[in-house]
Design a protein around this motif. Structure first.
Motif, PDB file in Angstrom:
ATOM      1  N   CYS A  71      -0.131  -5.804  -0.818  1.00 21.06           N
ATOM      2  CA  CYS A  71      -1.518  -5.788  -0.369  1.00 21.06           C
ATOM      3  C   CYS A  71      -1.831  -7.088   0.350  1.00 21.06           C
ATOM      4  O   CYS A  71      -1.460  -8.162  -0.094  1.00 21.06           O
ATOM      5  CB  CYS A  71      -2.432  -5.611  -1.574  1.00 21.06           C
ATOM      6  N   GLY A  72      -2.526  -6.991   1.460  1.00 26.57           N
ATOM      7  CA  GLY A  72      -2.891  -8.211   2.164  1.00 26.57           C
ATOM      8  C   GLY A  72      -3.800  -7.916   3.318  1.00 26.57           C
ATOM      9  O   GLY A  72      -4.071  -6.777   3.631  1.00 26.57           O
ATOM     10  N   SER A  73      -4.263  -8.940   3.974  1.00 30.01           N
ATOM     11  CA  SER A  73      -5.113  -8.775   5.136  1.00 30.01           C
ATOM     12  C   SER A  73      -5.005 -10.018   5.985  1.00 30.01           C
ATOM     13  O   SER A  73      -4.369 -10.997   5.633  1.00 30.01           O
ATOM     14  CB  SER A  73      -6.565  -8.536   4.705  1.00 30.01           C
ATOM     15  N   ALA A 100       4.064  -2.933  -3.556  1.00 26.22           N
ATOM     16  CA  ALA A 100       2.847  -2.571  -4.264  1.00 26.22           C
ATOM     17  C   ALA A 100       3.161  -1.513  -5.305  1.00 26.22           C
ATOM     18  O   ALA A 100       3.877  -0.551  -5.040  1.00 26.22           O
ATOM     19  CB  ALA A 100       1.820  -2.042  -3.270  1.00 26.22           C
ATOM     20  N   THR A 123      -2.955  -0.546  -5.725  1.00 22.40           N
ATOM     21  CA  THR A 123      -3.250  -1.114  -4.419  1.00 22.40           C
ATOM     22  C   THR A 123      -4.377  -0.380  -3.718  1.00 22.40           C
ATOM     23  O   THR A 123      -4.391   0.832  -3.657  1.00 22.40           O
ATOM     24  CB  THR A 123      -1.995  -1.078  -3.531  1.00 22.40           C
ATOM     25  N   ASN A 124      -5.317  -1.137  -3.198  1.00 25.41           N
ATOM     26  CA  ASN A 124      -6.431  -0.603  -2.442  1.00 25.41           C
ATOM     27  C   ASN A 124      -6.919  -1.740  -1.547  1.00 25.41           C
ATOM     28  O   ASN A 124      -7.387  -2.759  -2.041  1.00 25.41           O
ATOM     29  CB  ASN A 124      -7.533  -0.150  -3.402  1.00 25.41           C
ATOM     30  N   ASP A 125      -6.752  -1.604  -0.256  1.00 22.70           N
ATOM     31  CA  ASP A 125      -7.035  -2.702   0.662  1.00 22.70           C
ATOM     32  C   ASP A 125      -8.013  -2.219   1.725  1.00 22.70           C
ATOM     33  O   ASP A 125      -7.620  -1.785   2.804  1.00 22.70           O
ATOM     34  CB  ASP A 125      -5.731  -3.178   1.288  1.00 22.70           C
ATOM     35  N   ASN A 183     -11.201  -4.045   2.288  1.00 21.33           N
ATOM     36  CA  ASN A 183     -12.239  -5.059   2.468  1.00 21.33           C
ATOM     37  C   ASN A 183     -13.512  -4.644   1.727  1.00 21.33           C
ATOM     38  O   ASN A 183     -14.566  -4.419   2.331  1.00 21.33           O
ATOM     39  CB  ASN A 183     -12.542  -5.285   3.949  1.00 21.33           C
ATOM     40  N   ARG A 213      -4.389  -4.263   6.932  1.00 25.50           N
ATOM     41  CA  ARG A 213      -4.623  -3.751   5.589  1.00 25.50           C
ATOM     42  C   ARG A 213      -3.375  -2.991   5.141  1.00 25.50           C
ATOM     43  O   ARG A 213      -2.788  -2.254   5.932  1.00 25.50           O
ATOM     44  CB  ARG A 213      -5.828  -2.818   5.559  1.00 25.50           C
ATOM     45  N   ARG A 214      -2.997  -3.205   3.875  1.00 23.13           N
ATOM     46  CA  ARG A 214      -1.758  -2.584   3.382  1.00 23.13           C
ATOM     47  C   ARG A 214      -1.996  -1.933   2.031  1.00 23.13           C
ATOM     48  O   ARG A 214      -2.574  -2.539   1.137  1.00 23.13           O
ATOM     49  CB  ARG A 214      -0.653  -3.625   3.235  1.00 23.13           C
ATOM     50  N   ALA A 215      -1.535  -0.701   1.902  1.00 27.17           N
ATOM     51  CA  ALA A 215      -1.573   0.001   0.624  1.00 27.17           C
ATOM     52  C   ALA A 215      -0.584   1.156   0.698  1.00 27.17           C
ATOM     53  O   ALA A 215      -0.288   1.659   1.789  1.00 27.17           O
ATOM     54  CB  ALA A 215      -2.969   0.521   0.325  1.00 27.17           C
ATOM     55  N   ASN A 259       0.678   0.550   6.603  1.00 28.05           N
ATOM     56  CA  ASN A 259       0.085  -0.612   7.274  1.00 28.05           C
ATOM     57  C   ASN A 259      -0.936  -0.141   8.305  1.00 28.05           C
ATOM     58  O   ASN A 259      -0.631   0.686   9.158  1.00 28.05           O
ATOM     59  CB  ASN A 259       1.171  -1.436   7.972  1.00 28.05           C
TER      60      ASN A 259
END
Length: 558
Positions: A24-26, A36, A41-43, A45, A299-301, A531
Motif C-alpha cells: 500500500c502506498g501513494s 499486501a 489493504t485499502n488505498d 485517500n 494507489r495500491r491495493a 496499481n
C-alpha cells in the motif's frame, strides 16, 4: 458473479477479492515493496466528507459505450458497464477492507436466511427506496428478476442464472416492501444474488424477454442510486452521471461523474493532460510515467482482475479435441508471461494457478497442469498432429489458431510470447487485435475465435460463477464462450453450488478447478497488480481493495 473486461488494466471502480500485490502506498514513492495481505489493504485517500468541497466532476475512461445497459444480459456482462452502473443501481450488500459483508441499508433494512430446510431468504426493502421514475422498489422487482434469471425461458439472453435456477418461488412478505425467496435446492452463494457484480433491476426491464433483451440497448432505464445517467453522447463517446434528485440517502459530494471513451493507449496521456482523474496502470513503463507526473498519486491495493485465455472447443473448431487444448496449455510459459509483463509492478511476479480463487483468497491452491512443452509435443504427436516443416498438420489441416484480443499493447505483448512458445511445438498462432466497440458482441459471444484473450473481474461470491463460466448447457452459453464442458463437470459444479458448509464448498470448488484444467477449458495467466494512478486531491477513491466504494463520499479535497 464474474464479469468481463477487455483490458489488463484495473477496471475502476470494482469490488475485489484478492491478489498478490504491491504494498500500500501513494505519492511518488519507489517500486513496490512488500506484499499486501489480503483483506488489509485499502488505498483510497480516505477523508471525512467535511474535508471535501461540494461539487466537482469525476472523470473516468471506458473502452466503449455499453452494448447493452442491462448488466444481467450477456451483452451487458462487462466490467466497464458495471463501473457505470455501480453509482446508479441497487445492491444488497457492501464489503469492507476485510471483505466482510454488511447489508446495504440504503436499499434493505434487513436480509436474513430464515430457514435452511427449505432454504429461505427474506429481503426487507428500505421504505424510502424508489426508482428514478418515482415508483417504489418492491418485492415484485425481486420476483421478476428471479423469473428472468431462472433459465426456464431461453428467450432471456442472460449472462448467468446467479442461483435463480434453484429458486422455487418468490412471495410477498408482510407488505410490498418484503420479498421471501424459497429455494428448491440449496444455494451456497445466496448473499450474492443481488450483490457484488449483480444489481437489482426494475421489473420493467425483467418482465419479458423483449424488455430484458432490447429495452436497454440504446440507453439506461429507471435506476435507483445516488447518481442517475444525465446524458449519453454517442458521437462524442461520452456518458455523464448527475445527482439523483429522488435519492433518499446521503447527498453526494460530486455533482457529476463523466465516462469518456478512450483507447487504452490514450488513457495515461489523458491523465497527464488533466482530462481524466484516474487510470489503472498496465505495466512498469506506465507506472514510471505516472509517478513522474505532477499532481498524481499511485494507489495500491490487491485487485481481483485477472487475464486469461479461453479456448474455443465448439464442434468443428480446430480446438474441438480436448487433448489438443490440454497440450497447447502445457506449452504456454505463464511464468515467463508474468515475468515479462509484471516485472517491477509486483515484487515476485507469479502466474495465477486457479480458475475459481485468486492468490491470497481463502481456498486458493495450485491446481494447474504445469509448463511442459516436451509433453505437449509428445501429446500432439500421439493425437496425429505431425510436424510438416514448421507447422503441424492432420488430415491436410494445419494447426493454425486465431488469437483474438482487444487492441492494446499489453495484450499483444502477451500474444507474442504465446506465439513464440507455441512455435516451439509446431503450432502457429495468428494474432488478431480487435477494437473495443463490439469486442464481445462481435467476437467472443458468437465464438468468432480459436483462442480469446480478455480479463475476468470477480466479486466476493466466486461459487456463483461456476455454472456461468464452466457449465455446459444446451442453448445457454452464459459465460462459457468456448462451449467446453462435460456432464461430469456439470455434476461437480452442481454439488459445489449446493454445499452450504463453507469448508466443504472450498474443497469441491478446487475439484472443479482441476477438472477445468483437465478439460482444456481456459488458462488463467496473471492477476492485476492493483496499481492505480489517481489525481492526488481526489479522496475516497482509488485502489479500494476488498471494500465497496461509497459514491456519496467521493470528492475533491478543499
Amino acid at each position: 458473479m464474474r464479469i468481463r473486461s477487455m483490458t489488463t488494466r484495473l477496471a475502476i471502480p470494482l469490488v475485489v477479492v484478492g491478489l498478490i500485490a504491491a504494498g500500500c502506498g501513494s505519492g511518488n514513492d519507489s517500486s513496490p515493496t512488500g506484499e499486501a495481505a489480503l483483506g488489509t489493504t485499502n488505498d483510497i485517500n480516505p477523508r471525512d466528507v467535511s474535508e471535501l468541497r461540494d461539487g466537482g466532476n469525476l472523470r473516468l475512461a471506458v473502452g466503449a459505450l455499453p452494448q447493452n445497459w442491462n448488466g444481467l444480459h450477456t451483452d451487458g456482462n462487462d466490467a466497464e458497464v458495471s463501473s457505470v452502473l455501480r453509482p446508479t443501481m441497487p445492491r444488497a450488500f457492501t464489503t469492507n477492507a476485510a471483505a466482510e459483508l454488511s447489508v446495504n441499508t440504503d436499499y434493505f433494512t434487513d436480509i436474513s436466511l430464515t430457514s435452511t430446510e427449505p432454504q429461505q431468504v427474506t429481503y426487507t426493502i428500505n421504505p424510502k427506496a424508489v426508482w428514478s421514475d418515482g415508483s417504489p422498489i418492491t418485492w415484485e422487482d425481486i420476483s421478476s428478476q428471479a423469473r428472468a434469471l431462472s433459465g426456464n425461458d431461453k428467450s432471456y439472453l442472460i449472462a448467468m442464472t446467479n442461483g435463480f435456477d434453484r429458486v422455487d418461488r418468490v412471495e410477498r412478505g408482510v407488505d410490498d416492501r418484503q420479498a421471501i425467496i424459497t429455494f428448491k435446492q440449496h444455494y451456497a452463494e445466496w448473499r450474492g444474488q443481488f450483490a457484488g457484480n449483480s444489481f437489482l433491476f426494475p421489473k420493467s426491464v425483467t418482465s419479458s424477454p423483449d424488455a430484458f433483451n432490447k429495452s436497454l440497448v440504446d440507453g439506461p432505464g429507471p435506476s435507483a442510486g445516488p447518481f442517475i445517467v444525465q446524458s449519453v453522447d454517442r458521437g462524442q463517446g461520452r456518458m455523464v452521471l448527475e445527482r439523483n434528485p429522488r435519492w433518499w440517502g446521503n447527498t453526494p459530494k460530486l455533482d457529476t461523474i463523466t465516462f469518456s471513451v478512450l483507447d487504452s493507449a490514450a488513457r495515461l496521456p489523458a491523465l497527464q493532460n488533466n482530462e481524466i482523474d484516474a487510470v489503472g496502470l498496465a505495466d512498469i513503463n506506465e507506472m514510471q510515467t505516472a509517478r513522474s507526473t505532477p499532481g498524481i498519486a499511485i494507489r495500491r491495493a490487491p485487485g481481483n482482475q485477472w487475464s486469461h485465455l479461453t479456448f474455443n472447443g465448439a464442434p468443428g473448431s480446430i480446438l474441438a479435441e480436448q487433448g489438443v487444448r490440454v497440450a497447447i496449455s502445457k506449452a504456454i510459459d505463464r511464468q515467463g508471461i508474468a515475468n515479462a509483463i509484471q516485472n517491477g509492478m509486483v515484487q515476485d511476479p507469479k502466474p495465477l494457478n486457479n480458475h475459481v480463487y485468486v492468490a491470497g483468497q481463502k481456498g486458493y491452491q495450485d491446481n494447474s497442469l504445469g509448463f511442459d512443452p516436451t509433453a505437449a509435443a509428445r501429446e500432439l504427436d500421439a493425437l496425429g498432429w505431425k510436424l510438416n516443416d514448421d507447422v503441424r498438420e492432420k488430415d491436410g489441416r494445419k494447426l493454425e489458431i486465431r488469437d483474438v484480443m482487444y487492441n492494446a499493447d499489453t495484450w499483444i505483448s502477451i500474444a507474442q510470447i504465446i506465439q513464440q512458445n507455441l512455435a516451439q511445438i509446431g503450432v502457429k498462432l495468428i494474432i488478431e487485435p480487435k477494437p473495443g466497440a463490439g469486442f464481445f458482441a462481435e467476437n467472443i459471444t458468437p465464438g468468432n475465435f480459436d483462442v480469446g484473450q480478455w480479463s475476468w473481474v470477480g466479486d466476493p461470491f466466486p461459487l456463483a460463477s461456476l455454472p456461468q463460466v464452466f457449465g455446459l448447457y444446451p442453448d445457454d452459453v452464459q459465460g462459457n464462450y468456448g462451449r467446453i464442458g462435460s456432464p461430469e463437470l456439470n455434476a461437480l459444479i452442481e454439488q459445489t453450488a449446493s454445499e452450504l458448509d463453507p469448508a466443504k464448498a472450498i474443497e469441491l470448488a478446487n475439484q472443479v478447478d482441476r477438472k477445468v484444467f483437465e478439460e482444456g477449458h481456459s488458462l488463467p495467466l496473471m492477476q492485476s497488480p492493483g496499481n492505480v494512478a489517481v489525481r492526488d486531491n481526489l479522496a475516497n477513491f482509488g485502489a479500494a481493495g476488498l471494500a465497496s466504494l461509497d459514491y456519496t463520499k467521493i470528492g475533491f479535497v478543499k
